[in-house]
Design an enzyme around this catalytic site. Structure first.
Site, PDB file in Angstrom:
ATOM      1  N   ASP A  54      28.661 -79.730 -53.565  1.00  0.00           N
ATOM      2  CA  ASP A  54      27.927 -78.762 -52.764  1.00  0.00           C
ATOM      3  C   ASP A  54      26.782 -78.236 -53.653  1.00  0.00           C
ATOM      4  O   ASP A  54      26.827 -78.383 -54.883  1.00  0.00           O
ATOM      5  CB  ASP A  54      28.874 -77.627 -52.358  1.00  0.00           C
ATOM      6  CG  ASP A  54      28.145 -76.512 -51.638  1.00  0.00           C
ATOM      7  OD1 ASP A  54      27.364 -76.802 -50.716  1.00  0.00           O
ATOM      8  OD2 ASP A  54      28.337 -75.338 -52.028  1.00  0.00           O
TER       9      ASP A  54
ATOM     10  N   ASP B 235      24.566 -74.869 -52.999  1.00  0.00           N
ATOM     11  CA  ASP B 235      24.506 -73.403 -53.114  1.00  0.00           C
ATOM     12  C   ASP B 235      25.844 -72.853 -53.615  1.00  0.00           C
ATOM     13  O   ASP B 235      26.866 -73.009 -52.961  1.00  0.00           O
ATOM     14  CB  ASP B 235      24.201 -72.780 -51.739  1.00  0.00           C
ATOM     15  CG  ASP B 235      22.835 -73.201 -51.197  1.00  0.00           C
ATOM     16  OD1 ASP B 235      21.856 -73.120 -51.939  1.00  0.00           O
ATOM     17  OD2 ASP B 235      22.757 -73.608 -50.023  1.00  0.00           O
TER      18      ASP B 235
HETATM   19  C1  BG6 Z   1      24.655 -73.607 -47.324  1.00  0.00           C
HETATM   20  C2  BG6 Z   1      24.760 -72.157 -47.707  1.00  0.00           C
HETATM   21  O1  BG6 Z   1      24.659 -74.403 -48.475  1.00  0.00           O
HETATM   22  O2  BG6 Z   1      23.452 -73.850 -46.599  1.00  0.00           O
HETATM   23  C3  BG6 Z   1      24.625 -71.268 -46.473  1.00  0.00           C
HETATM   24  O3  BG6 Z   1      26.009 -71.939 -48.315  1.00  0.00           O
HETATM   25  C4  BG6 Z   1      23.321 -71.602 -45.758  1.00  0.00           C
HETATM   26  O4  BG6 Z   1      24.640 -69.919 -46.887  1.00  0.00           O
HETATM   27  C5  BG6 Z   1      23.302 -73.081 -45.399  1.00  0.00           C
HETATM   28  O5  BG6 Z   1      23.204 -70.832 -44.566  1.00  0.00           O
HETATM   29  C6  BG6 Z   1      22.002 -73.498 -44.719  1.00  0.00           C
HETATM   30  O6  BG6 Z   1      20.960 -73.323 -45.623  1.00  0.00           O
HETATM   31  P1  BG6 Z   1      19.411 -73.423 -45.298  1.00  0.00           P
HETATM   32  O7  BG6 Z   1      18.787 -73.456 -46.665  1.00  0.00           O
HETATM   33  O8  BG6 Z   1      19.193 -74.697 -44.528  1.00  0.00           O
HETATM   34  O9  BG6 Z   1      19.046 -72.223 -44.498  1.00  0.00           O
HETATM   35 MG    MG Z   2      28.149 -73.465 -51.355  1.00  0.00          MG
END
Ligand code: BG6
Ligand code: MG
Length: 219
Positions: free
Chosen positions: A11, A13
């Site tokens: 993963d 984030d």
């Molecule tokens: C995930 C995060 O990796 O990505 C979430 O943990 C986030 O918090 C999701 O909402 C979507 O991310 P993005 O960057 O496409 O808005």
């Molecule tokens: Mg994550």
């Protein structure tokens, strides 16, 4: 018999970089504007959840029913704040030890893929200078179903012709741990042991974690 991994699926984030805090700031700001209370516990539920899934969570918490155009506008607003926050990011925001760990996997012939719900993943990888570390990037732009659906990890394993049972997923989110379990993957939590109790085991980070530790603990 010792566990013999074919691939590791990471993963982004909260596992590779601490962008979870920036998502939190963005959603909290939007929730405040909408008059919906938004706590750290709410944020925990949103980790790993897609952009639209996160907005729906906030709207449903506030009992708000909005039309599609408004929802798109709100998501764009949150994403603009998020992009502002991440635009200053660099390699110094990578979690300690994670790049060295990935390099040790590659040196041992273990495939490495990214499996993230974020549509901003390519941008973050580039900003942090680690795009070339991943043989395959599966992100929010390439999937139809968000975690806890296993699609993002299944696509990663498929790219290598690997069996899920011989792939290890690294996740900081409850939804991500569930996605890995739903797909039949081996799963190591990163972060809060209590929140990630469904994982096979949880590490605090990669600084004191090696490929050998991984194999021993999964055997
Ligand atoms: C995930 C995060 O990796 O990505 C979430 O943990 C986030 O918090 C999701 O909402 C979507 O991310 P993005 O960057 O496409 O808005
Ligand atoms: Mg994550």
């Amino acid at each position: 018999m010792a566990f013999s991994p074919q691939a590791c699926l990471f993963d982004l984030d909260g596992v590779i970089v601490d962008t979870a805090k920036y998502h939190f700031i963005g959603w909290q700001r939007l929730a405040e504007e909408l008059g919906v209370p938004f706590t750290v516990e709410d944020n925990e539920q949103l980790k790993g959840v897609s952009r639209v899934g996160s907005l729906e969570y906030i709207l449903s918490k506030g009992g708000l029913d909005l039309d599609n155009d408004t929802k798109v506008r709100l998501m764009d607003r949150k994403n603009a704040w998020y992009l502002d926050l991440v635009s200053a990011m660099g390699p110094d925001e990578l979690f300690p030890g994670v790049v060295e760990f990935i390099d040790s996997l590659r040196a041992s012939g273990i495939h490495v893929a990214l499996g993230s719900s974020s549509r901003n993943a390519p941008l973050i990888l580039n900003r942090c200078g680690i795009a070339d570390r991943f043989e395959t990037v599966i992100d929010g732009n390439s999937i139809t179903f968000s975690k806890p659906d296993p699609e993002v990890f299944l696509k990663g394993a498929e790219a290598f012709g690997a069996e899920p049972g011989r792939c290890v997923v690294f996740e900081d989110a409850v939804s991500g741990v569930e996605a890995a379990l739903n797909g039949g993957f081996r799963i190591i939590g990163v972060g809060d042991a209590e929140a990630l109790a469904q994982a096979e085991f949880v590490i605090g980070g990669f600084e004191h974690f090696s490929l050998q530790d991984m194999v021993e603990r999964l055997s």
